[in-house]
Design an enzyme around this catalytic site. Structure first.
Site, PDB file in Angstrom:
ATOM      1  N   ILE A   1       8.761 -41.544  23.814  1.00  0.00           N
ATOM      2  CA  ILE A   1       9.445 -40.713  24.622  1.00  0.00           C
ATOM      3  C   ILE A   1       9.957 -41.292  25.836  1.00  0.00           C
ATOM      4  O   ILE A   1      11.227 -41.136  26.338  1.00  0.00           O
ATOM      5  CB  ILE A   1       8.434 -39.679  25.116  1.00  0.00           C
ATOM      6  CG1 ILE A   1       7.837 -38.857  24.139  1.00  0.00           C
ATOM      7  CG2 ILE A   1       8.986 -38.711  26.324  1.00  0.00           C
ATOM      8  CD1 ILE A   1       6.872 -38.062  24.413  1.00  0.00           C
TER       9      ILE A   1
ATOM     10  N   CYS B   1       2.699 -41.442  30.197  1.00  0.00           N
ATOM     11  CA  CYS B   1       1.407 -42.387  29.730  1.00  0.00           C
ATOM     12  C   CYS B   1       0.256 -41.220  29.266  1.00  0.00           C
ATOM     13  O   CYS B   1       0.348 -40.151  29.484  1.00  0.00           O
ATOM     14  CB  CYS B   1       1.001 -43.011  30.883  1.00  0.00           C
ATOM     15  SG  CYS B   1       0.633 -42.187  32.338  1.00  0.00           S
ATOM     16  N   PRO B   2      -0.792 -41.769  28.521  1.00  0.00           N
ATOM     17  CA  PRO B   2      -1.828 -40.871  28.084  1.00  0.00           C
ATOM     18  C   PRO B   2      -2.715 -40.690  29.228  1.00  0.00           C
ATOM     19  O   PRO B   2      -2.607 -41.329  30.247  1.00  0.00           O
ATOM     20  CB  PRO B   2      -2.552 -41.679  26.927  1.00  0.00           C
ATOM     21  CG  PRO B   2      -2.067 -43.326  27.297  1.00  0.00           C
ATOM     22  CD  PRO B   2      -0.880 -43.273  27.908  1.00  0.00           C
TER      23      PRO B   2
ATOM     24  N   ARG C   1       0.951 -35.107  30.516  1.00  0.00           N
ATOM     25  CA  ARG C   1      -0.389 -34.379  30.621  1.00  0.00           C
ATOM     26  C   ARG C   1      -0.699 -33.879  32.007  1.00  0.00           C
ATOM     27  O   ARG C   1      -0.342 -34.838  33.143  1.00  0.00           O
ATOM     28  CB  ARG C   1      -1.449 -35.369  30.258  1.00  0.00           C
ATOM     29  CG  ARG C   1      -1.605 -35.650  28.776  1.00  0.00           C
ATOM     30  CD  ARG C   1      -1.874 -34.400  27.862  1.00  0.00           C
ATOM     31  NE  ARG C   1      -1.975 -34.600  26.631  1.00  0.00           N
ATOM     32  CZ  ARG C   1      -0.811 -34.809  25.652  1.00  0.00           C
ATOM     33  NH1 ARG C   1       0.429 -34.064  25.994  1.00  0.00           N
ATOM     34  NH2 ARG C   1      -1.197 -34.900  24.289  1.00  0.00           N
TER      35      ARG C   1
ATOM     36  N   GLU D   1      -4.116 -24.770  31.014  1.00  0.00           N
ATOM     37  CA  GLU D   1      -3.062 -24.150  30.387  1.00  0.00           C
ATOM     38  C   GLU D   1      -3.444 -23.154  29.608  1.00  0.00           C
ATOM     39  O   GLU D   1      -4.501 -23.197  28.612  1.00  0.00           O
ATOM     40  CB  GLU D   1      -2.224 -24.858  29.666  1.00  0.00           C
ATOM     41  CG  GLU D   1      -1.478 -26.063  30.547  1.00  0.00           C
ATOM     42  CD  GLU D   1      -0.817 -27.265  29.635  1.00  0.00           C
ATOM     43  OE1 GLU D   1       0.002 -28.126  30.299  1.00  0.00           O
ATOM     44  OE2 GLU D   1      -1.013 -27.345  28.478  1.00  0.00           O
TER      45      GLU D   1
ATOM     46  N   HIS E   1       4.868 -25.848  28.983  1.00  0.00           N
ATOM     47  CA  HIS E   1       4.586 -26.751  28.141  1.00  0.00           C
ATOM     48  C   HIS E   1       5.381 -26.436  26.677  1.00  0.00           C
ATOM     49  O   HIS E   1       4.780 -26.488  25.678  1.00  0.00           O
ATOM     50  CB  HIS E   1       2.996 -26.656  27.738  1.00  0.00           C
ATOM     51  CG  HIS E   1       2.305 -27.912  27.202  1.00  0.00           C
ATOM     52  ND1 HIS E   1       1.262 -28.184  27.318  1.00  0.00           N
ATOM     53  CD2 HIS E   1       2.989 -28.796  26.248  1.00  0.00           C
ATOM     54  CE1 HIS E   1       1.003 -29.480  26.666  1.00  0.00           C
ATOM     55  NE2 HIS E   1       1.876 -29.699  26.250  1.00  0.00           N
TER      56      HIS E   1
END
Length: 317
Positions: free
Chosen positions: A158, A207-208, A236, A265, A284
């Protein structure tokens, strides 16, 4: 073989076909599954497909027929991977199904701020253009992206796609990753995190969420950023201290934020970003173009097909 989709609605609200799964076994497909219904719906399944429905160790130990879990997403935190492994259950995920879709949403938020199309369209519909003495009007200055610096935290599929779009706009791109990148595309430069936050006109997170990146964007970081800067988060929700971001927007410490993800969420009614100024929030759905969802489903079907043939792909345990 019984195949159960526990929460298929977000992937397929009716515009895709489950037929490839029907051809593999007896399919049971549920739009949503509440926690109290997971066991009853899963007890006879050899294959479970889940997006956000939790499959914890307690649940997995009560499913002796289960052989395979396909996560209908990239992140696998909804499954207790260790428990699945201990029980001999294969777990797969779906990586890389829609980087173009998420990158498109990144720039949707950016252009929402720089071009202010929605604001001006509303004004036109309210009659302000009809009442104008001039052939055009602006409610506040518009901005060009050319010459601006985009900072990317993370440079996976991404992030790389976002970089390509930014370069096409004539932007400079600076990048930070866990490990310094010695080979980056022309126009991209690796920098330290401090430099990225200090020098970027737009910061975009890719990033995670890990223990080290939890609330990566906090009060200290926001104070380092330019007062004219934007923060974009399509990764995230937990990467951002939402109270700190809401305060920074209210105090004018940064100019704008566009987010597609929140810490919980759906969001709780008291989430501070819901009442923050100078922010756009999408629910989202950056991942959810019809093309990306079809690709996700195709990969999930291929994952299961590979498992049934004894050659698992995208296995995470």
């Amino acid at each position: 073989m019984q195949i159960v989709v526990l929460d298929g609605y977000t992937l397929n609200p009716g515009d895709l076909s489950w037929q490839p799964l029907v051809s593999m076994g007896e399919l049971g497909c549920f739009e949503r599954t509440m926690p109290q219904d997971v066991l009853a719906r899963s007890k006879n399944a050899a294959v479970l497909l889940t997006n956000k429905t939790l499959l914890d160790a307690v649940t997995l130990k009560q499913l002796p027929k289960l052989k395979y879990i396909g996560v209908l997403a990239t992140g696998t935190n909804v499954v207790d991977i260790k428990a699945a492994t201990d029980l001999g259950v294969v777990v797969t995920n779906v990586p890389g199904y829609g980087p173009d879709a998420v990158a498109q949403m990144v720039f949707a938020h950016i252009l929402h701020a720089t071009q202010q199309v929605a604001r001006h369209s509303d004004a036109v519909m309210q009659g302000l253009w009809s009442e104008s003495e001039d052939f055009c009007f602006t409610l506040s200055p518009l901005q060009s992206l050319k010459g601006k610096t985009l900072g990317l935290v993370g440079f996976g599929d991404i992030g790389q796609t976002v970089a390509q779009i930014a370069l096409a706009f004539g932007m400079g791109v600076i990048v930070n990753t866990r490990n310094a990148k010695v080979e980056l595309p022309n126009g991209c430069t690796w920098v330290t995190l401090d430099s990225l936050f200090r020098d970027s006109d737009i910061v975009s997170l890719h990033c995670p969420l890990t223990a080290s990146t939890n609330k990566l964007i906090n009060r200290s970081v926001l104070k380092k950023m330019k007062s004219t800067a934007m923060l974009i988060n399509t990764a995230r929700g937990g990467l951002v201290d939402e109270f700190a971001l809401a305060d920074a927007l209210a105090q004018g410490e940064i100019a704008f934020s566009g987010v597609d993800v929140l810490s919980s969420e759906p969001p709780q009614a008291n989430n501070p970003l819901l009442k923050a100024p100078n922010i756009s929030i999408s629910p989202h759905n950056a991942w959810a173009t019809i093309e990306a969802r079809q690709n996700l489903l195709d990969i999930a079907v291929n994952n299961l097909s590979g498992f049934l043939k004894g050659a698992s792909v995208n296995q995470v345990n």
